[in-house]
Design a protein around this motif. Structure first.
Motif, mmCIF file in Angstrom:
data_model
loop_
_atom_site.group_PDB
_atom_site.id
_atom_site.type_symbol
_atom_site.label_atom_id
_atom_site.label_comp_id
_atom_site.label_asym_id
_atom_site.label_seq_id
_atom_site.Cartn_x
_atom_site.Cartn_y
_atom_site.Cartn_z
ATOM 1 N N VAL A 68 -19.516 -31.645 -22.233
ATOM 2 C CA VAL A 68 -18.204 -31.789 -22.872
ATOM 3 C C VAL A 68 -17.143 -30.974 -22.135
ATOM 4 N N LYS A 69 -17.584 -29.978 -21.363
ATOM 5 C CA LYS A 69 -16.653 -29.074 -20.693
ATOM 6 C C LYS A 69 -16.102 -29.619 -19.373
ATOM 7 N N VAL A 70 -16.445 -30.852 -19.008
ATOM 8 C CA VAL A 70 -16.056 -31.329 -17.680
ATOM 9 C C VAL A 70 -14.626 -31.856 -17.627
ATOM 10 N N HIS A 71 -14.021 -32.131 -18.787
ATOM 11 C CA HIS A 71 -12.665 -32.675 -18.794
ATOM 12 C C HIS A 71 -11.814 -32.027 -19.885
ATOM 13 N N ALA A 72 -10.516 -32.154 -19.697
ATOM 14 C CA ALA A 72 -9.525 -31.940 -20.749
ATOM 15 C C ALA A 72 -9.549 -30.526 -21.340
ATOM 16 N N LEU A 73 -9.366 -30.408 -22.654
ATOM 17 C CA LEU A 73 -9.228 -29.099 -23.295
ATOM 18 C C LEU A 73 -10.448 -28.209 -23.093
ATOM 19 N N PRO A 74 -11.682 -28.717 -23.276
ATOM 20 C CA PRO A 74 -12.843 -27.846 -23.050
ATOM 21 C C PRO A 74 -12.903 -27.310 -21.623
ATOM 22 N N LYS A 75 -12.523 -28.133 -20.661
ATOM 23 C CA LYS A 75 -12.505 -27.686 -19.265
ATOM 24 C C LYS A 75 -11.455 -26.601 -19.065
ATOM 25 N N LEU A 76 -10.267 -26.820 -19.601
ATOM 26 C CA LEU A 76 -9.197 -25.835 -19.453
ATOM 27 C C LEU A 76 -9.574 -24.508 -20.117
ATOM 28 N N LEU A 77 -10.213 -24.582 -21.263
ATOM 29 C CA LEU A 77 -10.669 -23.366 -21.944
ATOM 30 C C LEU A 77 -11.705 -22.634 -21.101
ATOM 31 N N GLU A 78 -12.600 -23.384 -20.480
ATOM 32 C CA GLU A 78 -13.635 -22.792 -19.638
ATOM 33 C C GLU A 78 -13.012 -22.105 -18.424
ATOM 34 N N GLU A 79 -11.868 -22.626 -17.970
ATOM 35 C CA GLU A 79 -11.174 -22.052 -16.820
ATOM 36 C C GLU A 79 -10.272 -20.881 -17.198
ATOM 37 N N GLY A 80 -10.214 -20.578 -18.487
ATOM 38 C CA GLY A 80 -9.462 -19.402 -18.924
ATOM 39 C C GLY A 80 -8.141 -19.675 -19.614
ATOM 40 N N LYS A 81 -7.773 -20.932 -19.791
ATOM 41 C CA LYS A 81 -6.510 -21.230 -20.472
ATOM 42 C C LYS A 81 -6.618 -20.862 -21.948
ATOM 43 N N LYS A 82 -5.529 -20.344 -22.478
ATOM 44 C CA LYS A 82 -5.493 -19.942 -23.877
ATOM 45 C C LYS A 82 -4.541 -20.856 -24.637
ATOM 46 N N PHE A 83 -5.006 -21.318 -25.764
ATOM 47 C CA PHE A 83 -4.193 -22.189 -26.609
ATOM 48 C C PHE A 83 -3.854 -21.467 -27.916
ATOM 49 N N PRO A 84 -2.674 -21.727 -28.465
ATOM 50 C CA PRO A 84 -2.284 -21.092 -29.736
ATOM 51 C C PRO A 84 -2.776 -21.859 -30.951
ATOM 52 N N PHE A 85 -3.917 -22.502 -30.836
ATOM 53 C CA PHE A 85 -4.483 -23.271 -31.939
ATOM 54 C C PHE A 85 -6.000 -23.306 -31.799
ATOM 55 N N ILE A 86 -6.664 -23.644 -32.889
ATOM 56 C CA ILE A 86 -8.117 -23.828 -32.882
ATOM 57 C C ILE A 86 -8.422 -25.147 -32.166
ATOM 58 N N VAL A 87 -9.431 -25.124 -31.308
ATOM 59 C CA VAL A 87 -9.857 -26.344 -30.622
ATOM 60 C C VAL A 87 -11.291 -26.676 -31.040
ATOM 61 N N VAL A 88 -11.483 -27.873 -31.549
ATOM 62 C CA VAL A 88 -12.816 -28.352 -31.920
ATOM 63 C C VAL A 88 -13.126 -29.569 -31.052
ATOM 64 N N SER A 89 -14.230 -29.485 -30.304
ATOM 65 C CA SER A 89 -14.618 -30.552 -29.380
ATOM 66 C C SER A 89 -16.035 -31.003 -29.704
ATOM 67 N N PRO A 90 -16.190 -32.003 -30.569
ATOM 68 C CA PRO A 90 -17.535 -32.484 -30.908
ATOM 69 C C PRO A 90 -18.131 -33.315 -29.779
ATOM 70 N N GLN A 91 -19.445 -33.517 -29.847
ATOM 71 C CA GLN A 91 -20.131 -34.346 -28.868
ATOM 72 C C GLN A 91 -20.770 -35.541 -29.562
ATOM 73 N N SER A 92 -20.475 -36.727 -29.046
ATOM 74 C CA SER A 92 -21.110 -37.938 -29.560
ATOM 75 C C SER A 92 -22.520 -38.039 -28.984
ATOM 76 N N SER A 93 -23.481 -38.337 -29.837
ATOM 77 C CA SER A 93 -24.864 -38.442 -29.372
ATOM 78 C C SER A 93 -25.179 -39.820 -28.806
#
Length: 313
Positions: A68-93
């Motif tokens: 899930v961390k390869v794109h978009a918000l999860p990727k940016l968070l992994e790279e150190g970006k900080k957001f002023p909101f809670i981020v929830v990134s579910p995974q579809s099975s």
């Protein structure tokens, strides 16, 4: 001839045994997700925070959250970006998103964390773009704004999102999900009183998400919105009385009368007070997209379904 006592005893014993074989059980559906809390969340216990629900594409499905961390918000968070909101990134099975499962996930998150109910946002890419349209159409009352990227939905359900701000993105050269999938949704929304933005990247293929999520203007736009709430307006007695009458739709009848600065809608034994949000729009629940829109012919009642009533007198 009477049945032998032994036969009745055996029969009763079999019935009891059959009933005793039923035992309670429970089936639980698990949804794995990544959670990121903003800086300052732990500093207080009273402040509530905005939340962004992010839905990934088909390539990140499975049971490994690292994908899930390869794109978009999860990727940016992994790279150190900080957001002023809670981020929830579910995974579809599997393939696709189940709108009701996602909705139940949101309810669970709200119980566990300090979420501002009026500032919950939804976005997703590709398969997640389709999921965004689907979940928003199923529960438009939940979100303050949505940002579907290179996805698509059912244009016949667009009316359910008439009060939901939408910023849609797509690449003009997308050969995986054609741009027409987004265009159909935008076209279907425009006749309503909707805030709709549509950004097309002329040279982009399917990856229209990298540029989108790297642009902070998306987050500024999302956070500028709060969940829709009808705002009452004052209408003249003449404006209100012009709506009075008997309206029919099939076998259904509704009697509209003007009372106490608003309208009363009588349907069978039920009477519902309607407040004015505009000369032609009336509502009965401030934070739910349920309304009555008057037309020259009658009115349109929009709840879970859309029903048209014709004025006959």
């Amino acid at each position: 001839m009477k049945k032998p006592l032994f036969f009745l005893t055996v029969l009763f014993s079999l019935i009891v045994q059959a009933r005793a074989q039923q035992t309670p059980g429970k089936f639980t559906i698990e949804i794995n997700y990544l959670l990121a809390l903003p800086e300052g969340y732990a500093a207080g216990t009273a402040k509530k925070w905005p939340l962004v629900l992010f839905l990934h594409g088909s390539g990140e499905s499975g049971n490994d959250l690292e994908k899930v961390k390869v794109h978009a918000l999860p990727k940016l968070l992994e790279e150190g970006k900080k957001f002023p909101f809670i981020v929830v990134s579910p995974q579809s099975s599997g393939f696709g998103w189940d709108a009701e499962q996602l909705y139940r996930l949101l309810l669970d998150i709200k119980k566990k964390y300090r979420v501002d109910d009026d500032r919950v946002y939804l976005t997703g890419l590709s398969m997640g773009g389709f999921g965004t349209w689907s979940l928003a159409a199923r529960h438009p009352e939940t979100f303050a704004a949505i940002a579907p990227i290179c996805g698509g939905g059912n244009p016949e359900e667009a009316w359910k999102m008439r009060y939901l701000p939408v910023w849609c993105f797509h690449g003009a050269k997308d050969n995986v999900v054609p741009i027409t999938a987004s265009q159909r949704m935008i076209t279907a929304l425009k006749p309503f009183r909707s805030e709709v933005k549509f950004t097309v990247y002329p040279e982009a293929g399917h990856d229209s998400w990298t540029e989108t999520y790297n642009n902070d203007s998306l987050y500024t736009w999302l956070l500028s919105h709060s969940r829709h709430q009808f705002k009452p307006v004052t209408l003249s007695e003449k404006q209100l009385s012009s709506r009075e009458g008997l309206y029919v739709s099939g076998k259904d009848t509704v009697v509209i009368t003007a009372q106490n600065g608003g309208l009363m809608a009588k349907h069978g034994p039920h009477t519902t007070p309607l407040k004015a949000a505009a000369p032609d729009i009336f509502y009965w629940a401030e934070k739910l997209p349920m309304d009555v829109e008057f037309t020259k012919e009658g009115f349109v009642l929009r709840r879970d379904v859309e029903e048209r009533f014709r004025k006959i007198k």
